[in-house]
Design a protein around this motif. Structure first.
Motif, PDB file in Angstrom:
ATOM      1  N   GLN A 103      20.246  15.197  91.246  1.00 47.24           N
ATOM      2  CA  GLN A 103      19.707  16.342  90.397  1.00 47.24           C
ATOM      3  C   GLN A 103      20.132  17.498  91.170  1.00 47.24           C
ATOM      4  O   GLN A 103      19.540  18.365  90.420  1.00 47.24           O
ATOM      5  N   GLN A 104      20.213  17.604  92.593  1.00 46.44           N
ATOM      6  CA  GLN A 104      20.212  18.683  92.851  1.00 46.44           C
ATOM      7  C   GLN A 104      21.686  19.423  92.879  1.00 46.44           C
ATOM      8  O   GLN A 104      22.203  20.133  93.230  1.00 46.44           O
ATOM      9  N   LEU A 139      20.450   0.057  78.708  1.00 47.52           N
ATOM     10  CA  LEU A 139      19.558   1.853  78.445  1.00 47.52           C
ATOM     11  C   LEU A 139      18.349   1.235  78.645  1.00 47.52           C
ATOM     12  O   LEU A 139      17.271   1.784  79.127  1.00 47.52           O
ATOM     13  N   GLY A 143      15.852   3.433  80.866  1.00 42.58           N
ATOM     14  CA  GLY A 143      14.623   4.029  80.494  1.00 42.58           C
ATOM     15  C   GLY A 143      13.812   3.857  81.336  1.00 42.58           C
ATOM     16  O   GLY A 143      12.714   4.401  82.021  1.00 42.58           O
TER      17      GLY A 143
ATOM     18  N   GLY B  20      20.687  22.334  90.042  1.00 44.21           N
ATOM     19  CA  GLY B  20      19.444  22.488  90.530  1.00 44.21           C
ATOM     20  C   GLY B  20      18.452  22.985  91.512  1.00 44.21           C
ATOM     21  O   GLY B  20      18.833  24.134  90.911  1.00 44.21           O
ATOM     22  N   ALA B  99      12.484  18.215  84.281  1.00 46.08           N
ATOM     23  CA  ALA B  99      12.813  17.426  85.077  1.00 46.08           C
ATOM     24  C   ALA B  99      13.061  17.897  86.112  1.00 46.08           C
ATOM     25  O   ALA B  99      13.210  16.566  86.911  1.00 46.08           O
ATOM     26  N   ARG B 100      15.000  18.215  86.172  1.00 51.89           N
ATOM     27  CA  ARG B 100      14.515  18.799  87.683  1.00 51.89           C
ATOM     28  C   ARG B 100      13.867  19.322  89.131  1.00 51.89           C
ATOM     29  O   ARG B 100      13.940  18.636  90.051  1.00 51.89           O
ATOM     30  N   ASP B 142      15.030   7.109  76.019  1.00 48.51           N
ATOM     31  CA  ASP B 142      15.180   7.113  77.471  1.00 48.51           C
ATOM     32  C   ASP B 142      16.252   7.706  78.654  1.00 48.51           C
ATOM     33  O   ASP B 142      16.999   8.023  79.208  1.00 48.51           O
ATOM     34  N   GLY B 143      16.714   5.913  78.058  1.00 49.67           N
ATOM     35  CA  GLY B 143      17.944   5.445  78.779  1.00 49.67           C
ATOM     36  C   GLY B 143      18.828   5.948  79.097  1.00 49.67           C
ATOM     37  O   GLY B 143      19.610   6.988  79.694  1.00 49.67           O
ATOM     38  N   LEU B 144      19.437   6.524  77.915  1.00 51.50           N
ATOM     39  CA  LEU B 144      19.935   7.458  77.096  1.00 51.50           C
ATOM     40  C   LEU B 144      20.637   9.262  77.583  1.00 51.50           C
ATOM     41  O   LEU B 144      21.022   9.798  77.618  1.00 51.50           O
ATOM     42  N   TYR B 146      18.428  10.347  80.094  1.00 51.89           N
ATOM     43  CA  TYR B 146      18.460  10.575  81.260  1.00 51.89           C
ATOM     44  C   TYR B 146      19.652  10.398  82.257  1.00 51.89           C
ATOM     45  O   TYR B 146      20.215  11.767  83.217  1.00 51.89           O
ATOM     46  N   ASP B 147      20.247   9.246  81.928  1.00 49.08           N
ATOM     47  CA  ASP B 147      22.082   9.563  81.946  1.00 49.08           C
ATOM     48  C   ASP B 147      23.063  10.607  81.876  1.00 49.08           C
ATOM     49  O   ASP B 147      23.383  10.304  82.438  1.00 49.08           O
ATOM     50  N   ALA B 149      21.152  12.580  81.082  1.00 53.77           N
ATOM     51  CA  ALA B 149      20.491  13.938  82.284  1.00 53.77           C
ATOM     52  C   ALA B 149      21.555  14.407  83.824  1.00 53.77           C
ATOM     53  O   ALA B 149      21.719  15.044  84.467  1.00 53.77           O
ATOM     54  N   PHE B 150      21.456  13.046  84.016  1.00 54.22           N
ATOM     55  CA  PHE B 150      22.094  12.770  85.157  1.00 54.22           C
ATOM     56  C   PHE B 150      23.935  13.125  85.522  1.00 54.22           C
ATOM     57  O   PHE B 150      24.224  13.903  86.316  1.00 54.22           O
ATOM     58  N   PHE B 151      24.881  12.873  84.335  1.00 52.94           N
ATOM     59  CA  PHE B 151      25.925  13.538  84.541  1.00 52.94           C
ATOM     60  C   PHE B 151      26.658  13.924  83.655  1.00 52.94           C
ATOM     61  O   PHE B 151      27.605  14.270  83.493  1.00 52.94           O
ATOM     62  N   SER B 153      27.192  16.948  84.131  1.00 50.04           N
ATOM     63  CA  SER B 153      28.248  18.029  84.613  1.00 50.04           C
ATOM     64  C   SER B 153      29.516  16.910  84.379  1.00 50.04           C
ATOM     65  O   SER B 153      30.933  18.029  85.247  1.00 50.04           O
ATOM     66  N   ALA B 154      29.154  15.808  85.382  1.00 51.41           N
ATOM     67  CA  ALA B 154      30.540  14.882  85.609  1.00 51.41           C
ATOM     68  C   ALA B 154      31.089  14.894  84.399  1.00 51.41           C
ATOM     69  O   ALA B 154      31.877  15.196  83.420  1.00 51.41           O
ATOM     70  N   ARG B 158      29.614  10.623  78.152  1.00 53.59           N
ATOM     71  CA  ARG B 158      29.835   9.486  78.386  1.00 53.59           C
ATOM     72  C   ARG B 158      29.380   8.239  77.726  1.00 53.59           C
ATOM     73  O   ARG B 158      30.164   7.327  78.231  1.00 53.59           O
TER      74      ARG B 158
END
Lengths: 179, 179
Positions: A103-104, A139, A143, B20, B99-100, B142-144, B146-147, B149-151, B153-154, B158
């Motif tokens: 997250q960072q 998922l 979640g 971050g 969230a960050r 939520d799973g969707l 968060y995933d 949100a995490f990735f 920039s990657a 996805r």
DNA sequence: AAAGGTAAACCGTCCAGCCGGTACAGTACA
DNA sequence: TGTACTGTACCGGCTGGACGGTTTACCTTT
């Protein structure tokens, strides 16, 4: 007593989970691990090395978990969701701490997590025989996991055992409906 | 041009999402908002005030979204999952940036998110008439989220549009199976 | 219309403190 | 004698925040 190396990694994890990346300073980790700063830098010559150490540990823990998932008597889907409640296992801690780093914007942490996520999805798909079903199950578990990870310190046990049981019925429904 | 206050909040969000909490320094935010540091501190006398400003904006955006969810022609469940793909809307950005902060252990951010999560679950439950169904739908979304949100920039995107469509079928399945 | 006043909206600089990291001399123990 | 540390002293860079100006917009008063 466990080795200093492991203790340092444990302390790093704890700091990340409890108070986030910002609080996980070299000084704080050394103090928590009951090691001098010089001692910490003897084992891990930089903070990046500390992250690498964590990533390696996570990788091996995740591999063991995937194996357990593959051979679980209740099936991979139920296993994944069942073990998605945060219960402070070694894998849980490793995963959450790596998520904090990701997250960072930490590249190593991001890559490490992305790889593990993909492998989990593949493992689910290969047993359920269907990408969509695998994705839905994953998922749902994710979640659950993220919510727990977020509010771990807040309302403890936000999702009760009864709710999990009911949720597992939903998982069965999804899996059986799949082609 | 938009007001300095709004521009500052936007810049703060952007910095949080892109790199971050650590990178979202007062200096960086001021520079991105094209305002001097003194100017920033005029509007927000501390970093905490900056977070409060974000939290307030998030609260009002979330309220608007819940209203949209309640009155969506396809139903609340489909709406929730459909809008869980990160598409860089004002609400998305607000949510991810908060969230960050929450991941860094920030109390205000944690409380803000927890409250919003609860309200969303309540809104789903009141339309679906069933707690477990509501929880399953929410977790899937939520799973969707968060995933993503995490990735973010990657690997961009996805989860494809086709996968979302298939996932919405799963949502229908869950909702119809509910009592 | 000119002059004067005033408050909001900024600017630029300075500072104490923390963080990661270096360096190195010393020590316990196998 | 080497391994695994301890303890201290130090450094450059960055961070949040304080603070004392300065500009701008909009009234009043004369």
């Amino acid at each position: 007593m466990s080795s200093s190396r492991e203790r340092i990694l444990d302390s790093f994890e704890s700091a990340l989970i409890r108070a986030g990346e910002r609080a996980a300073t070299m000084d704080a980790v050394a103090a928590a691990a009951d090691v001098s700063k010089g001692g910490l830098l003897y084992h891990f010559p930089s903070k990046e090395a500390l992250v690498d150490g964590l990533a390696e540990r996570l990788r091996s823990l995740a591999e063991v978990d995937r194996e357990a998932m593959r051979s679980d008597p209740e099936g991979a889907a139920r296993y994944y969701v069942r073990t998605s409640i945060f219960e402070d296992s070694a894998l849980d801690r490793s995963l959450v701490s790596m998520a904090r780093l990701a997250q960072q914007g930490h590249p190593t942490a991001k890559a490490s997590l992305a790889e593990i996520q993909d492998r989990w999805l593949d493992a689910l798909e290969s047993q359920l025989g269907n990408r969509t079903t695998a994705l839905a199950v994953k998922l749902l578990g994710d979640g659950l996991y993220y919510d727990a990870a977020f509010f771990a310190s807040a309302g403890s046990g936000r999702t009760s055992a009864g709710e999990i049981a009911a949720l597992l019925d939903v998982v069965d429904l999804i899996v059986h409906a799949g082609p």
